[in-house]
Design an enzyme around this catalytic site. Structure first.
Site, PDB file in Angstrom:
ATOM      1  N   SER A 122     -37.496  16.703 -38.361  1.00  0.00           N
ATOM      2  CA  SER A 122     -36.788  16.038 -39.106  1.00  0.00           C
ATOM      3  C   SER A 122     -35.247  15.865 -38.227  1.00  0.00           C
ATOM      4  CB  SER A 122     -36.062  16.303 -40.405  1.00  0.00           C
ATOM      5  OG  SER A 122     -35.274  15.631 -41.208  1.00  0.00           O
ATOM      6  N   TYR A 146     -33.147  23.719 -45.410  1.00  0.00           N
ATOM      7  CA  TYR A 146     -34.719  23.092 -45.358  1.00  0.00           C
ATOM      8  C   TYR A 146     -34.413  22.525 -43.503  1.00  0.00           C
ATOM      9  CZ  TYR A 146     -36.560  18.312 -43.956  1.00  0.00           C
ATOM     10  OH  TYR A 146     -37.202  17.099 -43.543  1.00  0.00           O
ATOM     11  N   LYS A 150     -37.060  23.352 -40.473  1.00  0.00           N
ATOM     12  CA  LYS A 150     -37.907  22.305 -39.114  1.00  0.00           C
ATOM     13  C   LYS A 150     -37.434  22.925 -37.800  1.00  0.00           C
ATOM     14  CE  LYS A 150     -39.644  19.455 -42.386  1.00  0.00           C
ATOM     15  NZ  LYS A 150     -41.195  19.238 -41.982  1.00  0.00           N
TER      16      LYS A 150
HETATM   17  N1  UFG Z   1     -26.337   8.549 -50.782  1.00  0.00           N
HETATM   18  C1  UFG Z   1     -25.478   8.057 -51.815  1.00  0.00           C
HETATM   19  N2  UFG Z   1     -26.440   8.239 -52.985  1.00  0.00           N
HETATM   20  C2  UFG Z   1     -26.433   8.816 -53.769  1.00  0.00           C
HETATM   21  C3  UFG Z   1     -27.979   9.855 -52.690  1.00  0.00           C
HETATM   22  C4  UFG Z   1     -27.706   9.490 -51.368  1.00  0.00           C
HETATM   23  O1  UFG Z   1     -24.034   7.323 -51.550  1.00  0.00           O
HETATM   24  O2  UFG Z   1     -27.456   8.774 -54.648  1.00  0.00           O
HETATM   25  C5  UFG Z   1     -25.460   8.384 -49.117  1.00  0.00           C
HETATM   26  C6  UFG Z   1     -25.474   9.624 -48.317  1.00  0.00           C
HETATM   27  O3  UFG Z   1     -24.544  10.218 -48.551  1.00  0.00           O
HETATM   28  C7  UFG Z   1     -26.331   9.007 -47.191  1.00  0.00           C
HETATM   29  C8  UFG Z   1     -27.017   7.907 -47.419  1.00  0.00           C
HETATM   30  O4  UFG Z   1     -27.151   7.400 -48.974  1.00  0.00           O
HETATM   31  O5  UFG Z   1     -24.954   8.816 -46.818  1.00  0.00           O
HETATM   32  C9  UFG Z   1     -28.290   8.971 -47.305  1.00  0.00           C
HETATM   33  O6  UFG Z   1     -28.617   9.696 -48.019  1.00  0.00           O
HETATM   34  P1  UFG Z   1     -30.183   9.776 -48.509  1.00  0.00           P
HETATM   35  O7  UFG Z   1     -30.298  11.296 -48.636  1.00  0.00           O
HETATM   36  O8  UFG Z   1     -31.599   9.158 -48.535  1.00  0.00           O
HETATM   37  O9  UFG Z   1     -31.011  10.810 -46.800  1.00  0.00           O
HETATM   38  P2  UFG Z   1     -29.876  11.785 -46.150  1.00  0.00           P
HETATM   39  O10 UFG Z   1     -29.755  11.083 -44.451  1.00  0.00           O
HETATM   40  O11 UFG Z   1     -28.650  12.826 -46.529  1.00  0.00           O
HETATM   41  O12 UFG Z   1     -30.838  12.688 -45.853  1.00  0.00           O
HETATM   42  C10 UFG Z   1     -32.267  12.449 -44.637  1.00  0.00           C
HETATM   43  C11 UFG Z   1     -33.721  13.355 -45.367  1.00  0.00           C
HETATM   44  C12 UFG Z   1     -33.669  14.321 -45.409  1.00  0.00           C
HETATM   45  C13 UFG Z   1     -33.324  14.988 -43.862  1.00  0.00           C
HETATM   46  C14 UFG Z   1     -32.589  13.879 -43.455  1.00  0.00           C
HETATM   47  C15 UFG Z   1     -31.572  14.113 -42.165  1.00  0.00           C
HETATM   48  O13 UFG Z   1     -33.989  13.187 -47.105  1.00  0.00           O
HETATM   49  O14 UFG Z   1     -35.096  15.443 -45.685  1.00  0.00           O
HETATM   50  O15 UFG Z   1     -32.587  12.924 -44.107  1.00  0.00           O
HETATM   51  O16 UFG Z   1     -31.061  12.745 -41.369  1.00  0.00           O
HETATM   52  F1  UFG Z   1     -33.793  15.776 -43.225  1.00  0.00           F
END
Ligand code: UFG
Length: 331
Positions: A122, A146, A150
């Site tokens: 990841s 998590y 990884k």
């Molecule tokens: N976000 C919101 N509201 C929500 C959910 C997310 O504003 O309800 C924002 C987050 O702050 C972020 C973006 O949307 O800016 C993406 O968030 P995600 O949770 O979809 O994804 P992440 O980038 O945080 O995490 C993902 C995977 C992880 C991995 C990571 C690696 O879920 O497993 O990418 O960068 F580790």
């Protein structure tokens, strides 16, 4: 085999004429996930219900797979827990499932003489980005259990590759997988309230949740909201296929980012979803989510250069396919 990414992988391998066998413990999928996958592949699949931590059952599954499909060329490992927030609450469970499960699988592979291994890593291993776009040479760090799981696996794979010159191992660093199979037959089935942005946005689009909470609009990004590199799940799995073809010709340890190289903000994702679905997506700006960073996107040039792979679907395809799936799953 029946989870979000693995199911798309099986569909692609099957479509390309490869013999596939798999296991799952249904911790994040259901028996219907398997049935839908079999409908898509128009065949019964070689499948055993097995927890990757259970050595005896895993060996049994490998024995069956070998009897039915012949010697196993390569193992692709998708069996891991992936919720960042949850991992801080139950770290031991994450380490047992992700790290001990991988060790168990590698031990079974050794006993069966299997030398090719593709590991689902990841972009989380980059921690707080050193620079953007992120390239494979950037320093790694872990910021939650998590991510640590990884990173530990990535590191122990280095030792395993170094100790056995016959090993062929590829570590694939996923950016943000979204979308669903264009058939609308398979997609992600998040348990409960989704943690990730796009499953959440679609729960709002289908009326199951009232609004999207946008986690912060004061990042140093184009509109202040978080920017990520969203990649269509079908592109992601085609990257695995390219990786395993490359391993068939190359010994050693390899690492590739799987992303598109393009970053989209939370507000852009909401706006495109509104445009494609024709549904207003209410949202409210809330506090930053602890542990989040502003901007994460890939330098995807190494995979293009070495694997001859690059993402083909655009953002609208990702949203449209996920919408087709979300509407169906909602019925
Ligand atoms: N976000 C919101 N509201 C929500 C959910 C997310 O504003 O309800 C924002 C987050 O702050 C972020 C973006 O949307 O800016 C993406 O968030 P995600 O949770 O979809 O994804 P992440 O980038 O945080 O995490 C993902 C995977 C992880 C991995 C990571 C690696 O879920 O497993 O990418 O960068 F580790």
């Amino acid at each position: 085999m029946t989870g979000y990414i693995a199911s798309h992988m099986v569909a692609l391998l099957h479509e390309q004429g490869h013999k596939v066998s798999g296991v799952d413990n249904f911790s994040n999928s259901t028996i219907e996930s398997l049935e839908r996958l079999e409908t898509l592949c128009e065949t019964d699949l070689v499948f055993e219900e097995v927890d990757v931590c259970n050595e005896e059952r895993l060996k049994f599954a490998l024995t069956i797979a070998t009897k039915v499909n012949g010697p196993i060329d390569a193992v692709m490992h998708f069996a891991g827990l992936k919720a960042v927030g949850e991992s801080s609450k139950i770290p031991l469970h994450y380490y047992q499932t992700n790290i001990a499960g991988t060790l168990n699988l590698l031990g079974c592979m050794r006993d069966f003489g299997i030398k090719q291994f593709v590991f689902s890593s990841s972009a989380t291993v980059y921690g707080v980005p050193e620079t953007t776009p992120l390239h494979e040479g950037c320093r790694t760090q872990s910021t939650n259990p998590y991510g640590r799981s990884k990173l530990v696996i990535e590191e122990l794979l280095e030792d395993i590759a170094a100790a056995d010159p016959e090993m062929r191992i590829t570590r694939l660093r996923y950016f943000n997988p979204v979308g669903a199979h264009p058939s609308g037959l398979i997609g992600e089935l998040p348990n409960g309230i989704p943690n990730n942005l796009m499953p959440y946005v679609f729960k709002v689009a289908t009326g199951e949740l009232p609004q999207v909470n946008v986690f912060g609009n004061d990042y140093e990004t184009k509109d202040g909201t978080g920017v990520r590199d969203y990649i269509h799940v079908c592109d992601l799995v085609s990257g695995h296929l390219s990786a395993v073809k490359h391993l068939a010709k190359n010994k050693g340890l390899f690492t590739f980012n799987l992303g598109t190289g393009k970053g989209y903000s939370v507000l852009e994702m909401i706006q495109r979803t509104e445009a494609i679905t024709g549904i207003k997506i209410p949202y409210a700006i809330s506090e930053r989510r602890p542990g989040d960073v502003g901007e994460v996107y890939a330098d995807a040039s190494l995979a293009k250069h070495v694997l001859n792979w690059e993402a083909e679907y655009n953002l609208d395809d990702m949203i449209y396919h996920q919408w087709q799936w979300a509407r169906k799953a909602d019925q």
